[in-house]
Write a protein that holds these residues in place. Structure first.
Motif, mmCIF file in Angstrom:
data_model
loop_
_atom_site.group_PDB
_atom_site.id
_atom_site.type_symbol
_atom_site.label_atom_id
_atom_site.label_comp_id
_atom_site.label_asym_id
_atom_site.label_seq_id
_atom_site.Cartn_x
_atom_site.Cartn_y
_atom_site.Cartn_z
ATOM 1 N N ARG A 164 5.765 9.833 11.711
ATOM 2 C CA ARG A 164 6.109 10.622 10.520
ATOM 3 C C ARG A 164 7.452 10.189 9.952
ATOM 4 O O ARG A 164 7.609 10.015 8.735
ATOM 5 C CB ARG A 164 6.142 12.102 10.868
ATOM 6 N N ALA A 165 8.415 10.033 10.844
ATOM 7 C CA ALA A 165 9.755 9.635 10.402
ATOM 8 C C ALA A 165 9.730 8.251 9.766
ATOM 9 O O ALA A 165 10.348 8.015 8.713
ATOM 10 C CB ALA A 165 10.717 9.654 11.586
ATOM 11 N N LEU A 166 8.993 7.332 10.384
ATOM 12 C CA LEU A 166 8.899 5.971 9.853
ATOM 13 C C LEU A 166 8.208 5.962 8.494
ATOM 14 O O LEU A 166 8.640 5.266 7.559
ATOM 15 C CB LEU A 166 8.135 5.085 10.837
ATOM 16 N N THR A 167 7.147 6.759 8.365
ATOM 17 C CA THR A 167 6.426 6.846 7.092
ATOM 18 C C THR A 167 7.321 7.397 5.992
ATOM 19 O O THR A 167 7.330 6.902 4.858
ATOM 20 C CB THR A 167 5.184 7.739 7.234
ATOM 21 N N ALA A 168 8.090 8.447 6.337
ATOM 22 C CA ALA A 168 9.003 9.044 5.355
ATOM 23 C C ALA A 168 10.084 8.060 4.924
ATOM 24 O O ALA A 168 10.413 7.958 3.725
ATOM 25 C CB ALA A 168 9.639 10.305 5.934
ATOM 26 N N VAL A 169 10.603 7.297 5.876
ATOM 27 C CA VAL A 169 11.653 6.318 5.568
ATOM 28 C C VAL A 169 11.107 5.206 4.685
ATOM 29 O O VAL A 169 11.721 4.811 3.683
ATOM 30 C CB VAL A 169 12.248 5.738 6.867
ATOM 31 N N LEU A 170 9.914 4.695 5.036
ATOM 32 C CA LEU A 170 9.321 3.607 4.266
ATOM 33 C C LEU A 170 8.965 4.060 2.846
ATOM 34 O O LEU A 170 9.182 3.329 1.875
ATOM 35 C CB LEU A 170 8.079 3.085 4.980
ATOM 36 N N ALA A 171 8.396 5.273 2.745
ATOM 37 C CA ALA A 171 8.033 5.798 1.427
ATOM 38 C C ALA A 171 9.276 6.025 0.571
ATOM 39 O O ALA A 171 9.294 5.715 -0.625
ATOM 40 C CB ALA A 171 7.255 7.089 1.579
ATOM 41 N N SER A 172 10.323 6.570 1.167
ATOM 42 C CA SER A 172 11.574 6.800 0.436
ATOM 43 C C SER A 172 12.198 5.478 -0.001
ATOM 44 O O SER A 172 12.729 5.362 -1.116
ATOM 45 C CB SER A 172 12.561 7.576 1.311
ATOM 46 N N ALA A 173 12.130 4.480 0.872
ATOM 47 C CA ALA A 173 12.676 3.160 0.530
ATOM 48 C C ALA A 173 11.901 2.552 -0.634
ATOM 49 O O ALA A 173 12.484 1.915 -1.519
ATOM 50 C CB ALA A 173 12.620 2.245 1.745
ATOM 51 N N ALA A 174 10.582 2.766 -0.638
ATOM 52 C CA ALA A 174 9.760 2.237 -1.733
ATOM 53 C C ALA A 174 10.157 2.871 -3.056
ATOM 54 O O ALA A 174 10.212 2.199 -4.093
ATOM 55 C CB ALA A 174 8.280 2.491 -1.441
ATOM 56 N N ILE A 175 10.446 4.173 -3.024
ATOM 57 C CA ILE A 175 10.868 4.870 -4.245
ATOM 58 C C ILE A 175 12.235 4.378 -4.710
ATOM 59 O O ILE A 175 12.458 4.104 -5.893
ATOM 60 C CB ILE A 175 10.901 6.391 -4.017
ATOM 61 N N LEU A 176 13.146 4.236 -3.761
ATOM 62 C CA LEU A 176 14.507 3.814 -4.100
ATOM 63 C C LEU A 176 14.554 2.380 -4.631
ATOM 64 O O LEU A 176 15.325 2.069 -5.536
ATOM 65 C CB LEU A 176 15.413 3.934 -2.869
ATOM 66 N N CYS A 177 13.727 1.528 -4.060
ATOM 67 C CA CYS A 177 13.779 0.106 -4.417
ATOM 68 C C CYS A 177 12.893 -0.258 -5.612
ATOM 69 O O CYS A 177 12.914 -1.402 -6.071
ATOM 70 C CB CYS A 177 13.360 -0.742 -3.219
ATOM 71 N N SER A 178 12.107 0.686 -6.084
ATOM 72 C CA SER A 178 11.178 0.357 -7.164
ATOM 73 C C SER A 178 11.838 0.343 -8.536
ATOM 74 O O SER A 178 11.292 -0.177 -9.496
ATOM 75 C CB SER A 178 10.015 1.349 -7.183
ATOM 76 N N GLY A 179 13.008 0.942 -8.631
ATOM 77 C CA GLY A 179 13.710 0.978 -9.911
ATOM 78 C C GLY A 179 14.943 0.114 -9.907
ATOM 79 O O GLY A 179 15.060 -0.832 -9.116
ATOM 80 N N GLN A 180 15.882 0.419 -10.780
ATOM 81 C CA GLN A 180 17.128 -0.320 -10.868
ATOM 82 C C GLN A 180 18.303 0.612 -10.617
ATOM 83 O O GLN A 180 18.261 1.787 -10.960
ATOM 84 C CB GLN A 180 17.290 -0.968 -12.250
ATOM 85 N N PHE A 181 19.361 0.075 -10.038
ATOM 86 C CA PHE A 181 20.571 0.844 -9.783
ATOM 87 C C PHE A 181 21.324 1.031 -11.098
ATOM 88 O O PHE A 181 21.662 0.064 -11.784
ATOM 89 C CB PHE A 181 21.450 0.107 -8.774
ATOM 90 N N LEU A 182 21.529 2.292 -11.480
ATOM 91 C CA LEU A 182 22.096 2.597 -12.788
ATOM 92 C C LEU A 182 23.619 2.633 -12.818
ATOM 93 O O LEU A 182 24.235 2.433 -13.860
ATOM 94 C CB LEU A 182 21.566 3.946 -13.287
ATOM 95 N N PHE A 183 24.231 2.913 -11.674
ATOM 96 C CA PHE A 183 25.676 3.114 -11.665
ATOM 97 C C PHE A 183 26.408 1.775 -11.606
ATOM 98 O O PHE A 183 27.002 1.399 -10.598
ATOM 99 C CB PHE A 183 26.071 4.011 -10.491
ATOM 100 N N THR A 184 26.347 1.058 -12.713
ATOM 101 C CA THR A 184 27.024 -0.226 -12.839
ATOM 102 C C THR A 184 27.950 -0.186 -14.049
ATOM 103 O O THR A 184 27.896 0.732 -14.870
ATOM 104 C CB THR A 184 26.002 -1.367 -13.018
ATOM 105 N N SER A 185 28.775 -1.182 -14.171
ATOM 106 C CA SER A 185 29.714 -1.248 -15.296
ATOM 107 C C SER A 185 29.004 -1.462 -16.619
ATOM 108 O O SER A 185 29.562 -1.213 -17.684
ATOM 109 C CB SER A 185 30.710 -2.387 -15.056
#
Length: 264
Positions: free
Chosen positions: A104-125
């Motif tokens: 469960r923990a591994l699934t949650a981590v992988l799913a969260s990572a997929a969400i985080l990495c699917s977009g772009q980091f906005l807090f840039t100059s």
């Protein structure tokens, strides 16, 4: 109808850019649709989102919506999709489907990572800069607004009205709502005088005579232009005198406003 669908598809592409959120959203809907325990969620989330997708993409429904709200803002229709909530529910059902805590923990981590990495980091100059003032608007807009307000107070003008370039329009409205403007920030279609005035002041080479005539017809007592245009002498011939220069902009006042019989 093919052109309408192509236009909607273009909005879809621009809205989600190169992120994986559409794919994750589809996977989330599939998880909720086929999970045996997600009966309520299936009816609420899957049903509503599929309905909105049909409305958004079907040319028969998209066409009248585009005509009503305008093509420029049709991308806001994608706000109707409950993407974050759907992803959250799908992740919960997905994780709860496994019995072991480690899985469960591994699934949650992988799913969260997929969400985080699917977009772009906005807090840039490129997207965020240090604020220039507490109002978080361009400083030149504040300078212009304060100059107009100060002059209007001296002249006893209670409701000053100005025509300004589109770059200043929304910011002046935020800083001082007491200054009326000839048009809003999304001026596309409107009254003929406003449209002509909008086109003239935002052109590369505004014509002083035409600008003064249209500004006076729109009952604008103040005229704001980039100081680099150097229209002081030409506008003075049409009774628009320069009263200040602030933040790279020259501010002109209609001298005829205060003349006898002008209705001031």
């Amino acid at each position: 109808m093919t052109s309408v669908f192509s236009e909607v598809l273009e909005h879809f592409t621009n809205y989600f850019a190169d992120s994986l959120y559409p794919l994750l959203f589809l996977l989330a809907l599939l998880v909720i649709c086929f999970h045996p325990g997600a009966k309520k969620e299936r009816a609420v989330l899957c049903g509503s989102n599929l309905l909105f997708l049909v409305i958004i993409f079907c040319p028969l429904t998209a066409y009248p919506v585009i005509k009503m709200i305008g093509s420029l803002v049709y991308w806001r229709m994608f706000w109707l999709l409950s993407l974050p909530i759907t992803l959250a529910f799908a992740l919960v059902w997905l994780v709860s489907g496994f019995s072991g805590k480690a899985v469960r923990a591994l699934t949650a981590v992988l799913a969260s990572a997929a969400i985080l990495c699917s977009g772009q980091f906005l807090f840039t100059s490129e997207t965020f800069t240090a604020r220039a003032n507490y109002f978080k608007i361009p400083t030149e807009a504040i300078y212009v607004a304060e100059s107009i307000s100060a002059h209007a107070e001296e002249e006893g003008i209670k409701n000053p009205k100005a025509v300004v370039p589109i770059a200043l329009c929304s910011y002046i409205r935020q800083y001082d709502a007491g200054i009326r403007l000839a048009y809003g920030r999304n001026m596309v279609k409107g009254e003929i005088t406003q449209t002509k005035l909008y086109e003239e002041i935002n052109s590369e080479a505004p014509r002083a005579k035409r600008l003064a005539r249209l500004a006076r017809k729109a009952e604008c007592t103040y005229l704001v232009l980039p100081a680099s245009l150097s229209l002081e002498e030409k506008l003075a011939k049409h009774s628009f005198v320069k009263i200040a220069e602030a933040g790279g902009y020259a501010i002109y006042f209609d001298a005829e406003y205060a003349s006898p019989g002008s209705g001031s």
